[in-house]
Design a protein around this motif. Structure first.
Motif, PDB file in Angstrom:
ATOM      1  N   GLY A   1       0.401  -1.069   0.504  1.00 30.96           N
ATOM      2  CA  GLY A   1      -0.287   0.155  -0.082  1.00 30.96           C
ATOM      3  C   GLY A   1       1.049   1.131  -0.200  1.00 30.96           C
ATOM      4  N   SER A   2       0.200   2.398  -0.804  1.00 33.72           N
ATOM      5  CA  SER A   2       0.611   3.357  -0.166  1.00 33.72           C
ATOM      6  C   SER A   2       0.546   4.965   0.663  1.00 33.72           C
ATOM      7  N   THR A   3       1.053   4.995   1.151  1.00 31.59           N
ATOM      8  CA  THR A   3       0.942   6.033   2.692  1.00 31.59           C
ATOM      9  C   THR A   3       0.303   7.498   2.380  1.00 31.59           C
ATOM     10  N   THR A   4      -1.081   7.496   2.754  1.00 36.56           N
ATOM     11  CA  THR A   4      -1.554   9.288   2.786  1.00 36.56           C
ATOM     12  C   THR A   4      -0.523  10.612   3.802  1.00 36.56           C
ATOM     13  N   VAL A   5      -1.718  10.939   4.274  1.00 39.94           N
ATOM     14  CA  VAL A   5      -0.588  11.764   5.456  1.00 39.94           C
ATOM     15  C   VAL A   5      -0.530  11.219   6.304  1.00 39.94           C
ATOM     16  N   ALA A   6      -1.798  10.923   7.268  1.00 41.41           N
ATOM     17  CA  ALA A   6      -1.885  10.045   8.367  1.00 41.41           C
ATOM     18  C   ALA A   6      -1.251   8.643   8.497  1.00 41.41           C
ATOM     19  N   ALA A   7      -0.700   8.331   7.785  1.00 41.97           N
ATOM     20  CA  ALA A   7      -0.655   7.074   7.602  1.00 41.97           C
ATOM     21  C   ALA A   7       1.094   7.572   7.604  1.00 41.97           C
ATOM     22  N   THR A   8       1.672   8.002   6.666  1.00 44.24           N
ATOM     23  CA  THR A   8       2.671   8.618   6.489  1.00 44.24           C
ATOM     24  C   THR A   8       3.698   9.782   7.674  1.00 44.24           C
ATOM     25  N   MET A   9       2.688   9.813   8.699  1.00 43.29           N
ATOM     26  CA  MET A   9       3.108  10.851  10.287  1.00 43.29           C
ATOM     27  C   MET A   9       3.207   9.152  10.567  1.00 43.29           C
ATOM     28  N   ILE A  10       2.489   8.571  11.116  1.00 39.44           N
ATOM     29  CA  ILE A  10       2.492   7.197  11.941  1.00 39.44           C
ATOM     30  C   ILE A  10       3.878   6.423  11.921  1.00 39.44           C
ATOM     31  N   CYS A  11       3.997   6.433  10.192  1.00 34.68           N
ATOM     32  CA  CYS A  11       5.086   5.413   9.795  1.00 34.68           C
ATOM     33  C   CYS A  11       7.074   6.452  10.171  1.00 34.68           C
ATOM     34  N   ALA A  12       6.601   7.711  10.020  1.00 30.62           N
ATOM     35  CA  ALA A  12       7.549   8.095  10.086  1.00 30.62           C
ATOM     36  C   ALA A  12       7.977   8.340  11.764  1.00 30.62           C
ATOM     37  N   GLN A  13       7.240   8.528  12.866  1.00 30.92           N
ATOM     38  CA  GLN A  13       7.435   8.744  13.609  1.00 30.92           C
ATOM     39  C   GLN A  13       8.165   7.203  14.059  1.00 30.92           C
ATOM     40  N   LEU A  14       7.517   6.289  14.055  1.00 35.46           N
ATOM     41  CA  LEU A  14       8.441   5.143  14.068  1.00 35.46           C
ATOM     42  C   LEU A  14       9.300   5.178  13.378  1.00 35.46           C
ATOM     43  N   ALA A  15       9.862   5.582  12.200  1.00 32.86           N
ATOM     44  CA  ALA A  15      11.212   5.265  11.818  1.00 32.86           C
ATOM     45  C   ALA A  15      12.108   6.612  12.967  1.00 32.86           C
ATOM     46  N   GLY A  16      11.655   7.329  13.317  1.00 34.35           N
ATOM     47  CA  GLY A  16      12.182   8.500  13.976  1.00 34.35           C
ATOM     48  C   GLY A  16      12.403   9.793  13.487  1.00 34.35           C
ATOM     49  N   ILE A  17      11.448   9.934  12.108  1.00 31.85           N
ATOM     50  CA  ILE A  17      11.795  11.156  10.886  1.00 31.85           C
ATOM     51  C   ILE A  17      10.524  12.533  11.916  1.00 31.85           C
ATOM     52  N   ALA A  18      11.675  13.100  11.859  1.00 28.06           N
ATOM     53  CA  ALA A  18      10.198  14.367  12.835  1.00 28.06           C
ATOM     54  C   ALA A  18       9.548  14.777  11.651  1.00 28.06           C
ATOM     55  N   CYS A  19      10.038  15.251  10.401  1.00 23.39           N
ATOM     56  CA  CYS A  19      10.022  16.769   9.136  1.00 23.39           C
ATOM     57  C   CYS A  19       9.361  15.457   7.940  1.00 23.39           C
ATOM     58  N   PHE A  20       8.051  15.824   7.737  1.00 23.13           N
ATOM     59  CA  PHE A  20       7.291  15.087   6.225  1.00 23.13           C
ATOM     60  C   PHE A  20       6.454  16.370   5.467  1.00 23.13           C
ATOM     61  N   ALA A  21       7.627  16.271   4.188  1.00 22.37           N
ATOM     62  CA  ALA A  21       6.909  16.878   2.955  1.00 22.37           C
ATOM     63  C   ALA A  21       5.298  16.101   2.409  1.00 22.37           C
ATOM     64  N   THR A  22       4.417  16.827   1.751  1.00 27.10           N
ATOM     65  CA  THR A  22       3.292  16.239   0.994  1.00 27.10           C
ATOM     66  C   THR A  22       2.881  17.409   0.202  1.00 27.10           C
ATOM     67  N   GLY A  23       1.849  16.995  -0.565  1.00 24.02           N
ATOM     68  CA  GLY A  23       1.309  18.434  -1.633  1.00 24.02           C
ATOM     69  C   GLY A  23       0.756  19.460  -0.863  1.00 24.02           C
TER      70      GLY A  23
END
Length: 303
Positions: free
Chosen positions: A101-123
């Motif tokens: 699956g591809s990740t929406t904003v919500a899912a990307t935020m969850i996965c970013a936090q799990l990966a220790g990533i604090a900043c996220f860019a989207t459209g």
């Protein structure tokens, strides 16, 4: 144990204390046609690198969260068909069943936090859909922003949404909405929606400090940084509004609901603008990636 894998580039960034920027993957599978989706994904990643950070495009492949995709994986994802669009509700079931699956904003935020990533860019973020008072169609992105401590850089809310209600919903959830060098809330393809932005900041260091202080204060959730599309690429809100209204009417007439609404509306606006909305979309995503990298670099200096 959470099934999470990091690309070699992301692992090297962590080992070298380099800043990392998360990128969503629905723009690849649902936002742009082949081959522009792959070209854009590679362009956005290179934009992050040029600005001094490391990109981590996030997706779920074979039941594993992938934080960072190599070129081969990006190409496979860009050509895949019927890829699931994952939000908060879909993430755990997809991992459990070994799905993709591809990740929406919500899912990307969850996965970013799990990966220790604090900043996220989207459209653009999802929000309150028009007619939500009867359909109750409100994106999970808004709740995620109130729960997950990630700074999200976007070009405002998608213009197909009810922007006043989206801003009100963000305020109710206690989400800081920060205008990047602007007093106007942008509307995706347009630099201004005609509504004021609640907060304004003019340098990445201040945004980074606000991110850190939010955590120090024990406040849940992240912050939303809205970055207007550049003047050379925007489609003014009054100009694009008729195309949006027509697309919404057609979606209602055809009974299109749920996750199918946004892709349908974006496709209809693309047709109505004879491709201008696609070029604007690509430009604004790159613009957001550049700013997100600057914020990630500033966050890295605070560590």
């Amino acid at each position: 144990m959470i099934p999470l894998a990091k690309s070699k580039e992301v692992q090297a960034a962590e080992a070298g204390n380099m800043p990392v920027v998360a990128l969503e993957s629905t723009i690849i599978t649902h936002g742009l046609p082949w081959p522009r989706n792959l070209e854009t994904a590679l362009l956005v990643e290179e934009t992050v690198r040029t600005a001094g950070a490391v990109p981590a495009t996030i997706a779920v492949i074979g039941g594993v969260i992938q934080a960072g995709l190599d070129k081969s994986a990006l190409e496979t994802l860009a050509q895949a068909r019927n890829v699931s669009k994952l939000s908060r509700a879909d993430l755990a079931p997809t991992l459990a069943t070994g799905g993709d699956g591809s990740t929406t904003v919500a899912a990307t935020m969850i996965c970013a936090q799990l990966a220790g990533i604090a900043c996220f860019a989207t459209g653009g973020i999802g929000g309150v859909h028009r007619g939500a008072e009867t359909s109750f169609d409100i994106s999970a992105d808004l709740d995620e922003l109130s729960k997950t401590p990630v700074t999200v850089v976007c070009a405002g809310a998608k213009a197909i949404l009810d922007i006043p209600k989206t801003l009100e919903a963000l305020e109710t959830r206690g989400v800081p909405v920060i205008g990047w060098r602007t007093d106007d809330f942008p509307a995706f393809w347009s630099a201004s929606s005609g509504l004021p932005v609640p907060l304004r900041m003019d340098d990445a260091e201040t945004i980074a400090r606000a991110h850190r202080l939010r955590g120090d204060l024990g406040l849940e959730g992240g912050q939303l940084v809205v970055n207007p599309i550049s003047a050379g690429h925007e489609i003014p809100y009054l100009e694009i509004s008729p195309a949006i209204e027509s697309a919404i009417e057609e979606a209602e007439a055809k009974g299109i609901t749920g996750k199918a609404v946004t892709p349908f509306l974006l496709e209809k606006v693309l047709e109505a603008t004879q491709g201008r909305s696609l070029e604007a979309n690509i430009a604004l995503v790159c613009n957001n990636a550049r700013l997100a990298a600057e914020i990630a670099v500033a966050l890295n200096r605070l560590d």
